[in-house]
Design a protein around this motif. Structure first.
Motif, PDB file in Angstrom:
ATOM      1  N   VAL A  71     -34.402 -26.809   9.486  1.00 29.72           N
ATOM      2  CA  VAL A  71     -33.569 -26.402  11.063  1.00 29.72           C
ATOM      3  C   VAL A  71     -35.710 -25.629  11.421  1.00 29.72           C
ATOM      4  CG1 VAL A  71     -32.762 -24.610  12.723  1.00 29.72           C
ATOM      5  CG2 VAL A  71     -31.965 -26.467  10.984  1.00 29.72           C
ATOM      6  N   ILE A  72     -35.962 -25.076  10.286  1.00 29.18           N
ATOM      7  CA  ILE A  72     -36.795 -24.087  10.266  1.00 29.18           C
ATOM      8  C   ILE A  72     -38.183 -25.302  11.022  1.00 29.18           C
ATOM      9  CG2 ILE A  72     -38.476 -22.707   9.566  1.00 29.18           C
ATOM     10  CD1 ILE A  72     -36.037 -21.029   7.547  1.00 29.18           C
ATOM     11  N   ILE A  73     -38.384 -26.290  10.409  1.00 31.21           N
ATOM     12  CA  ILE A  73     -39.046 -26.733  10.471  1.00 31.21           C
ATOM     13  C   ILE A  73     -39.424 -27.450  11.637  1.00 31.21           C
ATOM     14  CG2 ILE A  73     -40.522 -29.537  10.194  1.00 31.21           C
ATOM     15  CD1 ILE A  73     -39.733 -29.094   7.034  1.00 31.21           C
ATOM     16  N   ILE A  74     -38.262 -27.986  12.805  1.00 28.52           N
ATOM     17  CA  ILE A  74     -37.911 -28.310  13.850  1.00 28.52           C
ATOM     18  C   ILE A  74     -38.763 -27.110  14.662  1.00 28.52           C
ATOM     19  CG2 ILE A  74     -36.165 -28.940  15.616  1.00 28.52           C
ATOM     20  CD1 ILE A  74     -35.191 -30.284  13.170  1.00 28.52           C
ATOM     21  N   LEU A  75     -37.627 -25.957  14.457  1.00 26.71           N
ATOM     22  CA  LEU A  75     -38.182 -24.850  15.166  1.00 26.71           C
ATOM     23  C   LEU A  75     -39.441 -24.106  15.339  1.00 26.71           C
ATOM     24  CD1 LEU A  75     -36.275 -22.930  16.845  1.00 26.71           C
ATOM     25  CD2 LEU A  75     -36.270 -21.052  14.742  1.00 26.71           C
ATOM     26  N   VAL A  76     -40.066 -24.629  14.471  1.00 26.84           N
ATOM     27  CA  VAL A  76     -41.237 -23.778  14.658  1.00 26.84           C
ATOM     28  C   VAL A  76     -42.357 -25.041  15.182  1.00 26.84           C
ATOM     29  CG1 VAL A  76     -43.856 -24.173  12.643  1.00 26.84           C
ATOM     30  CG2 VAL A  76     -41.787 -22.587  11.973  1.00 26.84           C
ATOM     31  N   ILE A  77     -42.000 -26.258  15.273  1.00 23.79           N
ATOM     32  CA  ILE A  77     -42.528 -27.077  16.062  1.00 23.79           C
ATOM     33  C   ILE A  77     -42.793 -27.118  16.884  1.00 23.79           C
ATOM     34  CG2 ILE A  77     -42.742 -29.791  16.253  1.00 23.79           C
ATOM     35  CD1 ILE A  77     -42.565 -30.382  13.314  1.00 23.79           C
ATOM     36  N   ALA A  78     -41.324 -27.148  17.554  1.00 25.23           N
ATOM     37  CA  ALA A  78     -40.997 -26.429  19.000  1.00 25.23           C
ATOM     38  C   ALA A  78     -41.409 -25.032  19.545  1.00 25.23           C
ATOM     39  CB  ALA A  78     -39.361 -26.572  19.170  1.00 25.23           C
ATOM     40  N   MET A  79     -42.069 -23.905  18.700  1.00 23.75           N
ATOM     41  CA  MET A  79     -42.577 -23.170  19.377  1.00 23.75           C
ATOM     42  C   MET A  79     -43.977 -23.298  19.537  1.00 23.75           C
ATOM     43  SD  MET A  79     -40.953 -19.720  16.975  1.00 23.75           S
ATOM     44  CE  MET A  79     -39.064 -19.326  17.834  1.00 23.75           C
ATOM     45  N   ILE A  80     -44.470 -24.257  18.078  1.00 26.57           N
ATOM     46  CA  ILE A  80     -45.622 -25.092  18.512  1.00 26.57           C
ATOM     47  C   ILE A  80     -46.140 -25.569  20.155  1.00 26.57           C
ATOM     48  CG2 ILE A  80     -48.093 -25.567  17.032  1.00 26.57           C
ATOM     49  CD1 ILE A  80     -46.621 -25.003  15.128  1.00 26.57           C
ATOM     50  N   VAL A  81     -45.123 -25.888  20.080  1.00 25.87           N
ATOM     51  CA  VAL A  81     -45.532 -26.389  21.200  1.00 25.87           C
ATOM     52  C   VAL A  81     -45.285 -25.447  22.462  1.00 25.87           C
ATOM     53  CG1 VAL A  81     -44.890 -29.017  23.039  1.00 25.87           C
ATOM     54  CG2 VAL A  81     -44.771 -29.455  20.077  1.00 25.87           C
ATOM     55  N   LEU A  82     -44.678 -25.321  22.533  1.00 19.55           N
ATOM     56  CA  LEU A  82     -43.909 -24.326  23.446  1.00 19.55           C
ATOM     57  C   LEU A  82     -45.518 -23.195  24.137  1.00 19.55           C
ATOM     58  CD1 LEU A  82     -40.577 -23.394  23.145  1.00 19.55           C
ATOM     59  CD2 LEU A  82     -41.339 -24.402  25.444  1.00 19.55           C
ATOM     60  N   TYR A  83     -46.333 -23.231  22.844  1.00 21.96           N
ATOM     61  CA  TYR A  83     -46.704 -21.390  22.708  1.00 21.96           C
ATOM     62  C   TYR A  83     -48.113 -22.715  23.563  1.00 21.96           C
ATOM     63  CZ  TYR A  83     -49.854 -17.797  21.507  1.00 21.96           C
ATOM     64  OH  TYR A  83     -50.875 -16.857  22.084  1.00 21.96           O
ATOM     65  N   ARG A  84     -48.669 -23.385  22.195  1.00 14.63           N
ATOM     66  CA  ARG A  84     -50.193 -24.115  22.911  1.00 14.63           C
ATOM     67  C   ARG A  84     -50.228 -25.363  23.535  1.00 14.63           C
ATOM     68  NH1 ARG A  84     -53.762 -21.267  20.172  1.00 14.63           N
ATOM     69  NH2 ARG A  84     -55.136 -22.844  20.080  1.00 14.63           N
ATOM     70  N   VAL A  85     -49.426 -25.583  23.649  1.00  9.89           N
ATOM     71  CA  VAL A  85     -49.896 -27.568  24.469  1.00  9.89           C
ATOM     72  C   VAL A  85     -48.947 -27.057  25.717  1.00  9.89           C
ATOM     73  CG1 VAL A  85     -48.252 -29.435  25.088  1.00  9.89           C
ATOM     74  CG2 VAL A  85     -49.481 -28.582  22.716  1.00  9.89           C
ATOM     75  N   LEU A  86     -47.916 -26.150  26.030  1.00  6.04           N
ATOM     76  CA  LEU A  86     -47.437 -25.793  27.551  1.00  6.04           C
ATOM     77  C   LEU A  86     -47.458 -24.109  28.196  1.00  6.04           C
ATOM     78  CD1 LEU A  86     -43.761 -27.349  26.747  1.00  6.04           C
ATOM     79  CD2 LEU A  86     -45.490 -28.339  27.954  1.00  6.04           C
ATOM     80  N   GLY A  87     -47.722 -23.048  26.717  1.00  2.00           N
ATOM     81  CA  GLY A  87     -48.654 -21.950  27.506  1.00  2.00           C
ATOM     82  C   GLY A  87     -47.003 -21.305  27.606  1.00  2.00           C
ATOM     83  N   HIS A  88     -46.173 -21.329  27.585  1.00  2.00           N
ATOM     84  CA  HIS A  88     -44.692 -20.576  27.893  1.00  2.00           C
ATOM     85  C   HIS A  88     -44.733 -19.699  26.392  1.00  2.00           C
ATOM     86  CE1 HIS A  88     -44.345 -23.291  31.289  1.00  2.00           C
ATOM     87  NE2 HIS A  88     -43.984 -24.239  30.696  1.00  2.00           N
ATOM     88  N   ARG A  89     -44.287 -18.501  26.534  1.00  2.46           N
ATOM     89  CA  ARG A  89     -44.066 -17.215  26.095  1.00  2.46           C
ATOM     90  C   ARG A  89     -43.008 -17.078  25.862  1.00  2.46           C
ATOM     91  NH1 ARG A  89     -50.109 -14.106  27.042  1.00  2.46           N
ATOM     92  NH2 ARG A  89     -51.723 -15.417  26.299  1.00  2.46           N
ATOM     93  N   TYR A 143     -30.441 -27.422  19.574  1.00  6.98           N
ATOM     94  CA  TYR A 143     -30.857 -28.549  20.657  1.00  6.98           C
ATOM     95  C   TYR A 143     -29.926 -28.027  22.084  1.00  6.98           C
ATOM     96  CZ  TYR A 143     -31.259 -30.769  16.050  1.00  6.98           C
ATOM     97  OH  TYR A 143     -32.085 -31.674  15.032  1.00  6.98           O
ATOM     98  N   VAL A 144     -28.776 -27.158  22.008  1.00  9.95           N
ATOM     99  CA  VAL A 144     -28.348 -27.186  23.824  1.00  9.95           C
ATOM    100  C   VAL A 144     -30.295 -26.565  23.617  1.00  9.95           C
ATOM    101  CG1 VAL A 144     -27.178 -25.516  25.395  1.00  9.95           C
ATOM    102  CG2 VAL A 144     -26.069 -27.549  23.751  1.00  9.95           C
ATOM    103  N   ALA A 145     -30.672 -25.175  23.377  1.00  7.76           N
ATOM    104  CA  ALA A 145     -31.650 -24.248  24.140  1.00  7.76           C
ATOM    105  C   ALA A 145     -32.851 -25.583  24.008  1.00  7.76           C
ATOM    106  CB  ALA A 145     -32.021 -23.313  22.889  1.00  7.76           C
ATOM    107  N   LEU A 146     -32.787 -26.504  23.676  1.00  8.40           N
ATOM    108  CA  LEU A 146     -34.501 -27.729  23.414  1.00  8.40           C
ATOM    109  C   LEU A 146     -34.362 -27.843  24.647  1.00  8.40           C
ATOM    110  CD1 LEU A 146     -35.242 -28.264  19.946  1.00  8.40           C
ATOM    111  CD2 LEU A 146     -36.107 -26.937  21.491  1.00  8.40           C
ATOM    112  N   THR A 147     -32.513 -28.497  24.795  1.00  6.75           N
ATOM    113  CA  THR A 147     -32.780 -29.629  25.772  1.00  6.75           C
ATOM    114  C   THR A 147     -32.599 -28.679  27.533  1.00  6.75           C
ATOM    115  OG1 THR A 147     -31.307 -30.659  25.074  1.00  6.75           O
ATOM    116  CG2 THR A 147     -31.005 -30.640  27.173  1.00  6.75           C
TER     117      THR A 147
END
Length: 223
Positions: A71-89, A143-147
């Protein structure tokens, strides 16, 4: 390219929060009065009729991906994508608050109810109290939050249907794995889903109210 916003009406978000909290309360009363025992045992018996070495490996896999480290790994990857790729703080903050808040809420509820784990058909060992299921709450929340966050970045209807279907499959299977492996009662899993549903509806409502009131942040282009 203009993106479709994922927006729930205020009344729907608050109604969902209230209904899920009410259902959780009813399940909690049911558990506290021991009236749920027959329901739990019937489902546990039916689930364990499916037991086989192959099914056990499948259920162990799904319960593992709902555990802390994955869960931590998935969460960190999602955060990296949100911040670094999509720029959504703001979306990154929403995801972190939703998941961490769900974990803390589950800890408080477990200490409040102090329900012992089932002793029948135990396949794996688990520590701590049983109600509500932490795996179920965390899986539902994450998964609801990510969706919710990914939805507006998926341009096609088919893609969105697949997004919801995969998220729902993961949520249901992770919860079912806890019953199959003998570490949770079905009422633990249902309680986890409804409590997390109430929490997520509240998070989404607050997030949307915050978005409406705050000026837009400059972000990276997603075109």
């Amino acid at each position: 390219m203009k993106q479709t916003q994922t927006k729930l009406p205020v009344s729907l978000a608050l109604l969902t929060c209230a209904v899920c909290a009410l259902v959780f309360g009813l399940i909690a009363l049911w558990v506290s009065d021991q009236q749920v025992r027959y329901f739990d045992l019937r489902i546990i018996t039916a689930v364990h009729q499916l037991e086989s070495p192959a099914m056990t490996r499948i259920m162990e896999f799904f319960t593992t991906i709902g555990s802390e480290v994955p869960v931590i790994i998935i969460l960190v990857i999602a955060m990296i994508v949100l911040y670094r790729v999509l720029g959504h703080r703001r979306e990154l903050l929403f995801l972190a608050i939703a998941v961490v808040g769900s974990v803390l809420l589950n800890t408080v509820l477990k200490m409040l109810f102090r329900r012992e784990r089932p002793e029948i058909n135990r396949i794996i060992e688990a520590n701590g109290y049983s109600f509500p299921s932490g795996h179920s709450m965390t899986a539902f929340t994450m998964y609801v939050a990510l969706t919710f966050l990914i939805w507006k970045h998926v341009p096609s209807r088919l893609g969105r249907i697949l997004l919801v279907a995969v998220s729902a499959l993961l949520i249901v299977t992770i919860g079912a794995s806890r019953i199959y492996l003998g570490v949770h009662y079905p009422s633990d899993v249902l309680g986890g889903y409804f409590m997390s549903g109430s929490w997520m509806a509240a998070c989404i409502w607050f997030y949307q109210r915050y978005e409406e009131r705050m000026p837009p942040l400059r972000s990276k282009s997603t075109a």
